[in-house]
Enzyme design. Structure first.
Site, mmCIF file in Angstrom:
data_model
loop_
_atom_site.group_PDB
_atom_site.id
_atom_site.type_symbol
_atom_site.label_atom_id
_atom_site.label_comp_id
_atom_site.label_asym_id
_atom_site.label_seq_id
_atom_site.Cartn_x
_atom_site.Cartn_y
_atom_site.Cartn_z
ATOM 1 N N ASP A 65 5.520 50.373 36.203
ATOM 2 C CA ASP A 65 5.620 49.351 37.364
ATOM 3 C C ASP A 65 4.307 49.336 37.946
ATOM 4 O O ASP A 65 3.410 49.638 37.825
ATOM 5 C CB ASP A 65 6.585 49.963 38.421
ATOM 6 C CG ASP A 65 6.770 51.362 38.923
ATOM 7 O OD1 ASP A 65 5.639 51.971 38.394
ATOM 8 O OD2 ASP A 65 7.459 51.980 39.299
ATOM 9 N N GLU B 209 15.561 50.230 42.169
ATOM 10 C CA GLU B 209 16.412 50.778 43.438
ATOM 11 C C GLU B 209 17.989 50.972 43.161
ATOM 12 O O GLU B 209 18.389 50.171 42.322
ATOM 13 C CB GLU B 209 16.052 49.574 44.396
ATOM 14 C CG GLU B 209 14.398 49.656 44.766
ATOM 15 C CD GLU B 209 13.943 50.946 45.389
ATOM 16 O OE1 GLU B 209 14.696 51.993 45.350
ATOM 17 O OE2 GLU B 209 13.242 50.756 46.444
HETATM 18 C C1 GLP Z 1 7.491 55.209 43.299
HETATM 19 C C2 GLP Z 1 7.369 54.840 41.903
HETATM 20 C C3 GLP Z 1 8.131 55.856 40.973
HETATM 21 C C4 GLP Z 1 8.374 57.427 41.474
HETATM 22 C C5 GLP Z 1 8.521 57.306 43.057
HETATM 23 C C6 GLP Z 1 8.303 58.697 43.604
HETATM 24 O O1 GLP Z 1 8.840 54.500 43.648
HETATM 25 N N1 GLP Z 1 7.655 53.619 41.399
HETATM 26 O O2 GLP Z 1 7.761 55.781 39.649
HETATM 27 O O3 GLP Z 1 9.155 58.057 40.795
HETATM 28 O O4 GLP Z 1 7.611 56.620 43.725
HETATM 29 O O5 GLP Z 1 7.103 59.240 43.820
HETATM 30 P P1 GLP Z 1 6.813 60.747 44.319
HETATM 31 O O6 GLP Z 1 6.553 61.360 43.105
HETATM 32 O O7 GLP Z 1 5.433 60.454 45.011
HETATM 33 O O8 GLP Z 1 7.640 61.101 45.143
#
Ligand code: GLP
Length: 277
Positions: free
Chosen positions: A67, A143
């Site tokens: 993404d 989401e």
């Molecule tokens: C964002 C990304 C996801 C990721 C999520 C959690 O939403 N698009 O791919 O898994 O953040 O991030 P973190 O690992 O910093 O908690």
């Protein structure tokens, strides 16, 4: 679904990197789906270490990121493109032509998303997809409420996700509200999936994804439909799993599978030998 529970964040990275590195050794032109967020950083750190100290070769590897924020220029400090260069690409011998990160600056998004899907198909599909997980159980930027058949498209981020991500931006008002993301269906097409999770804030999401009903309210739960998923979670992220004992039991017994198979083969050979005199 295999659930591997390890002590902490660093072990999560080591375990996930081992899975990816093993796949790279079997297929040097591996197509890897990559994730951003803080959780996969220890995985990338370990992959870089394997490259620098063990010569793990990225020269033929092809990558597709999950993404990107809509509206952020490629070289913006918080773009996922910048993140990937900082945490992985600059430190390994990957061919820049083999790197694919969705563009956040697109005018014709439908066309762009279709062409991203086309590029994945032309590369032969994703072999190993690395995933993190959001507090609400989202994967990529899928989401809650995202179709479990969805393909690469634009998504509006939830307020919670915008808030979670604002810690990385100097000005919280700068956090993008939209993103381009591979769909749940795109993710499920990967041949193998590795999901990493760390910390208490992820415990509910992991419990819902692994043991909850399959629901678009937790898009990671769609992984239950996939035949080759490994969830690598640390103690905190795994703390709400009800079948913890079974996951550890499976893991501890797994090495015995090879012994049982070998014993069967030896027995078979012994019988064949007898039959043939
Ligand atoms: C964002 C990304 C996801 C990721 C999520 C959690 O939403 N698009 O791919 O898994 O953040 O991030 P973190 O690992 O910093 O908690």
């Amino acid at each position: 679904m295999e659930v591997i529970i390890v002590k902490g964040y660093d072990e999560v990275g080591k375990t996930a990197a081992d899975i990816i590195a093993t796949a790279m050794l079997h297929k040097p032109d591996l197509v890897v789906g990559l994730a951003t967020g803080t959780t996969p950083i220890s995985t990338y750190r370990e992959l870089v270490r394997k490259h620098k100290e063990g010569g793990l070769d990225f020269s033929k590897v092809i990558t597709f990121n999950l993404d990107e924020y809509l509206g952020l220029p490629m070289h913006h400090p918080q773009s996922y493109y910048t993140f990937m260069w900082e945490h992985l690409f600059k430190d390994v011998n990957i061919n820049p032509e083999n790197i694919h990160v969705p563009s956040g600056q697109i005018l014709d998004h439908e066309r762009f998303c279709q062409s991203y899907e086309g590029e994945i198909r032309r590369a032969g599909g994703v072999d190993v997809q690395l995933l993190g997980i959001g507090r609400d159980g989202h994967v990529g930027f899928n989401e809650p409420g995202s179709s479990l058949y969805s393909r690469t498209r634009l998504k509006t981020l939830t307020k919670e996700t915008v808030e979670d991500n604002s810690r990385l931006f100097d000005n919280p008002h700068e956090v993008p509200r939209f993103a381009v993301t591979m769909g749940v269906g795109t993710i499920l097409d990967a041949r193998q999936v590795v999901l990493v999770a760390s910390g208490k804030p992820k415990a509910q999401a992991i419990a819902d994804a692994v043991e909850g009903p399959i629901s678009s309210m937790c898009t990671a739960s769609a992984l239950q439909l996939h035949p080759e998923v490994t969830v690598v979670a640390d103690e905190d992220a795994a703390s709400l799993l009800k079948r913890r004992e079974y996951y550890d039991w499976v893991r501890n017994n797994k090495r015995q599978i090879h012994e049982v198979i070998e014993k069967q083969i030896r027995e078979r050979l012994r019988l064949d030998h007898k039959e043939w005199g």
